[in-house]
Design a protein around this motif. Structure first.
Motif, short mmCIF file in Angstrom:
data_model
loop_
_atom_site.label_atom_id
_atom_site.label_comp_id
_atom_site.label_asym_id
_atom_site.label_seq_id
_atom_site.Cartn_x
_atom_site.Cartn_y
_atom_site.Cartn_z
N ILE A 242 -9.38 -5.71 4.42
CA ILE A 242 -8.52 -4.62 4.94
C ILE A 242 -7.51 -4.20 3.86
O ILE A 242 -7.28 -3.01 3.64
N ALA A 243 -6.94 -5.20 3.16
CA ALA A 243 -5.96 -4.88 2.11
C ALA A 243 -6.62 -4.01 1.04
O ALA A 243 -6.05 -3.01 0.59
N ARG A 244 -7.84 -4.37 0.67
CA ARG A 244 -8.54 -3.59 -0.36
C ARG A 244 -8.79 -2.15 0.13
O ARG A 244 -8.59 -1.20 -0.60
N SER A 245 -9.18 -2.02 1.40
CA SER A 245 -9.43 -0.67 1.94
C SER A 245 -8.17 0.18 1.92
O SER A 245 -8.24 1.40 1.80
N LEU A 246 -7.01 -0.48 2.08
CA LEU A 246 -5.75 0.28 2.06
C LEU A 246 -5.26 0.55 0.64
O LEU A 246 -4.22 1.17 0.44
N GLY A 247 -5.97 0.00 -0.36
CA GLY A 247 -5.58 0.23 -1.74
C GLY A 247 -4.61 -0.79 -2.30
O GLY A 247 -3.95 -0.53 -3.31
N VAL A 248 -4.51 -1.94 -1.64
CA VAL A 248 -3.60 -3.00 -2.13
C VAL A 248 -4.30 -3.76 -3.26
O VAL A 248 -5.41 -4.26 -3.08
N GLY A 249 -3.64 -3.88 -4.41
CA GLY A 249 -4.23 -4.57 -5.56
C GLY A 249 -4.05 -6.08 -5.53
O GLY A 249 -5.02 -6.84 -5.65
N PRO A 250 -2.81 -6.58 -5.35
CA PRO A 250 -2.59 -8.04 -5.36
C PRO A 250 -3.33 -8.72 -4.20
O PRO A 250 -3.66 -8.08 -3.20
N ALA B 104 0.83 -1.21 0.00
CA ALA B 104 0.00 0.00 0.00
C ALA B 104 0.86 1.26 0.00
O ALA B 104 0.34 2.37 -0.05
N GLY B 105 2.20 1.09 0.08
CA GLY B 105 3.08 2.26 0.14
C GLY B 105 3.04 2.94 1.50
O GLY B 105 3.37 4.13 1.62
N LEU B 106 2.65 2.21 2.53
CA LEU B 106 2.51 2.81 3.87
C LEU B 106 3.58 2.34 4.85
O LEU B 106 3.58 2.73 6.01
N ALA B 107 4.49 1.45 4.40
CA ALA B 107 5.40 0.78 5.34
C ALA B 107 6.39 1.75 5.98
O ALA B 107 6.79 2.74 5.39
#
Ligand code: FO1
Length: 329
Positions: free
Chosen positions: A124-132, A63-66
């Motif tokens: 949760i991954a989808r909410s954070l904008g994670v595609g894979p 998500a580019g948040l790490a």
């Protein structure tokens, strides 16, 4: 990306090292074609919360948040909860950031309501904008335990509280015999459009072994139609980060790239190593190709370059290289 051949990629990953390559893959593989199977052996219950460190490291990374400095958690973090917990004498050896906390609370109450970890992770991954797709290795709990010179330790006690200082004598994955790969994992590994299965440069003992120990996982990978490629987490006898080399030494395996390859011997079509380790692996006489490449991932470009190398290796294997032939860069 090949336009005509198979498109889908499945990667097996633990925390930081694996997430770096997953990020590289996410830059060259379409999100709907990339699935990452995450280790959940590091999961534990802390302060009543369900913590899934490797799943969350993957989420935040993709998500580019790490938090690049820590290697875990979020970059945009504040620590008021921990400060307040410390003030009232709470357990403070495991740091939960204020924003990170939201995920643990959400996961905990949804698990308690009977939802699958796979579904919760996907939402949760989808909410954070994670595609894979990030898939937990199983929906049932598996807990890594460390038999050590300080007794039997839950994994995070060993890793975070005791900073990996105890001498490791054995590792156990509690609950693994009752775990199974989820239907989503089975579908991903049996997909006829599978281009490659990638074993990321994660710790083989505590990140990849728990995934492969889930009954049915190893055979699903062995039976898949795509080449299986691993990347060494060891460079010239050292792990770039974390306790991989220390643990391999303490368990009597020795910390070499070829020792790691040997653990995946029955699965691999090719093994990617740093140039320094090439001869060691070639001399081991493995029945799969050895590829020398830069495996150290410092920059984003390094992550993407390694991802390209790994997929190019998979395509060459699929297009006719035999498993024993040397693949050259
Ligand atoms: N690692 C640490 O070294 N110290 C911590 O306080 C810590 C907190 C933490 C909180 C949430 C999370 O998802 C991960 C966290 N980690 C922490 C990382 C984690 O325990 C390990 O890096 C992995 O389990 C190994 O892959």
């Amino acid at each position: 990306m090949t336009s005509t051949g198979p498109q889908k990629v499945v990667a097996l990953s633990g925390g930081i090292g694996g997430a770096k390559l997953a990020l590289g893959l996410s830059r060259i593989v379409a999100p709907e074609h990339l699935t990452i199977i995450a280790n959940t052996g590091d999961d534990f219950e802390h302060l009543g919360l369900a913590i899934s460190p490797d799943i969350d490291t993957l989420k935040y990374t993709l998500a580019g948040l790490a938090n690049a400095e820590l290697g875990w958690g979020r970059g945009d973090e504040t620590w008021n909860f921990m400060a307040a917990l410390r003030d009232i004498g709470g357990e403070d050896w495991f740091n939960l950031g204020d924003r990170d906390l939201a995920i643990h609370v959400e996961r905990t109450h949804r698990l308690a309501a009977g939802e699958r970890l796979t579904t919760i992770t996907k939402d949760i991954a989808r909410s954070l904008g994670v595609g894979p797709s990030i898939l937990p290795m199983s929906d049932s709990p598996v807990r890594t335990c460390v038999e050590s010179d300080q007794g039997r330790l839950p994994f995070q006690d060993y890793f975070v509280r005791l900073k990996c200082a105890p001498v490791v004598k054995a590792l156990e994955f509690e609950g693994v015999e009752d775990a199974r790969p989820s239907p989503e994992i089975e579908r991903a590994l049996s997909d006829p459009d599978l281009r490659a299965v990638i074993i990321c440069p994660s710790n083989p003992l505590i990140s990849i072994d728990p995934i492969l120990a889930v009954p049915g996982m190893r055979s699903a990978i062995a039976n898949c139609k795509a080449p299986v490629i691993a990347i060494s987490p060891i460079v010239a006898g050292k792990a770039l980060k974390g306790p991989t080399a220390k643990m391999l030494d303490e368990l009597g395996f020795g910390a070499t790239a070829s020792v790691v390859a040997d653990r995946y011997r029955d699965l691999l079509s090719a093994y990617v190593v740093e140039a320094d380790d090439y001869d060691d692996c070639l001399n081991a006489g493995f029945p799969f190709a050895i590829e020398a490449a830069r495996t150290i991932m410092t920059s984003l470009d390094d992550r993407e370059a390694l991802a390209r190398t790994v997929l190019a290796t998979a395509d060459r294997v699929r297009d006719g290289e035999t498993r024993t032939e040397r693949v050259t860069v």
